[in-house]
Design a protein around this motif. Structure first.
Motif, short mmCIF file in Angstrom:
data_model
loop_
_atom_site.label_atom_id
_atom_site.label_comp_id
_atom_site.label_asym_id
_atom_site.label_seq_id
_atom_site.Cartn_x
_atom_site.Cartn_y
_atom_site.Cartn_z
N SER A 139 0.82 -1.22 0.00
CA SER A 139 0.00 0.00 0.00
C SER A 139 0.85 1.27 0.00
N HIS A 197 0.56 5.65 0.55
CA HIS A 197 -0.27 6.62 1.28
C HIS A 197 0.06 8.03 0.79
N TRP A 257 -7.78 9.58 4.80
CA TRP A 257 -7.82 9.23 6.23
C TRP A 257 -8.08 10.46 7.11
N ASN A 302 0.18 13.90 2.72
CA ASN A 302 0.46 12.48 2.44
C ASN A 302 1.07 11.88 3.70
N CYS A 303 1.98 10.92 3.55
CA CYS A 303 2.54 10.25 4.73
C CYS A 303 3.52 11.11 5.51
N GLY A 352 -7.26 2.27 0.89
CA GLY A 352 -6.99 3.48 0.12
C GLY A 352 -7.12 3.26 -1.37
N GLU A 363 -2.27 -1.38 4.57
CA GLU A 363 -3.14 -0.23 4.39
C GLU A 363 -3.17 0.66 5.63
N LYS A 417 0.21 4.08 7.52
CA LYS A 417 0.67 5.34 6.94
C LYS A 417 1.88 5.90 7.69
N CYS A 454 6.22 7.73 0.06
CA CYS A 454 5.07 7.13 0.73
C CYS A 454 4.73 5.76 0.15
#
Length: 326
Positions: free
Chosen positions: A208, A210, A216, A223-224, A238, A273, A276, A304
């Motif tokens: 995954s 992110h 989220w 982002n992450c 996601g 998922e 993150k 990410c």
């Protein structure tokens, strides 16, 4: 440790991401025992084949076992697309082979593969397979590289650049269709060339990414970067993980099973998922010098997609370990 995943080395000061443990419903993952795995691998060769996420898992596996081996009984070498870790005392080899599409492509150099004109020779796998065919355990992955909308199918293998039409016939193929075609080539090869009485086969599902904080509950430009907690909403999924691609993998493996070829899916997607918090973000080596504009906005160059180590790929290997020692 490769610099892509060495987050502490490149300045990450917060280490909570290292201490989360995946708890499946209905069972417990066995605690990883490096000596037990090495004894299982005595006289054998385990090879991870795929893209940089599979390399991420390979580095994790090497880190998990190497501290149990004395310095004079281990070695690591790079030879083109093949990365090899040797546990000499056990006559065991844990390797990684770079093949981001599994089939042949113009992205098959492990260090210089950011090709803007990505093409795949979708029915050719033999040049890759000769490096891993006779191994005892094979762990494949291939997902993220297929998502590029500009990928073309090539009837003859190309070099690189926009003038490749002279080397063969190029054509556009819809994403799911080209993924299906590539996996069919891979599956056909396994069915006819791999010794199924010797070799155990695994395929890791999507890892995954992110990149979209709004998914989220963060801002659209988030982002992450700066994320230090997992997503705790059970069932979170996601948009970077395409379930249609997962169904292509499952259908391919179902067809293999009907022909007597067993491939075990390492289903790492859902557990990844939630994480993150586990990506390198800005804490990794930057292989290209950053611009002033990027430096003023760290989220713009945050990674990410890959994973810090120790971290999430260790859980992937705990799952693999459970299958191997079952």
């Amino acid at each position: 440790m490769l610099d892509d995943f060495a987050c502490e080395k490149f300045g990450r000061k917060e280490f909570k991401y290292q201490h989360w443990r995946w708890q499946p419903h209905g069972c417990d993952l066995p605690r990883f025992n490096a000596t037990a795995l090495l004894e299982k691998l005595t006289g054998k060769r385990l090879v991870f084949i795929g893209d940089s996420l599979n390399r991420n898992q390979w580095v994790s596996m090497v880190c998990l076992v190497e501290s149990s081996i004395s310095q004079d009984q281990k070695s690591r070498t790079f030879n083109g697309s093949l990365f090899t870790f040797k546990a000499k005392e056990y006559n065991a080899s844990i390797d990684f082979y770079w093949a981001p599409f599994l089939v042949e492509s113009n992205c098959d150099d492990p260090w210089h593969h950011h090709v803007p004109f990505r093409t795949v020779k979708i029915q050719a796998i033999e040049n890759h397979a000769r490096h891993w065919t006779d191994s005892d355990i094979l762990v494949f992955d291939s997902y993220i590289w297929w998502l590029d909308s500009k990928i073309k199918r090539l009837h003859e293998i190309c070099r690189s650049g926009p003038s490749e039409e002279s080397n063969g016939t190029l054509e556009d193929v819809e994403m799911l269709r080209r993924y299906e075609m590539g996996l069919k080539t891979w599956a056909d090869f396994l069915e006819t060339h791999v010794n199924l009485t010797k070799t155990k086969l695994f395929f890791a599902s999507m890892s995954s990414s992110h990149l979209r904080g709004e998914e989220w509950g963060m801002g659209a430009n988030q982002n992450c970067y700066n994320e230090t907690e997992p997503i705790l909403k059970e069932g979170y999924w996601g948009s970077m993980s395409d379930p249609r691609m997962m169904k292509v993998v499952e259908a391919t493996i179902d067809r293999l099973r009907m022909s007597g070829v067993k491939v075990q899916i390492l289903n790492i997607t859902q557990l990844s998922e939630y994480r993150k918090d586990g990506h390198p973000s800005i804490y990794r080596r930057q292989w290209v010098a950053l611009t002033e504009e990027q430096l003023s906005n760290p989220a713009s160059f945050a990674d990410c997609g890959h994973w810090c180590l120790p971290g999430v790929p260790d859980t992937w290997n705990e799952i693999l370990y459970a299958y191997l020692l079952h």
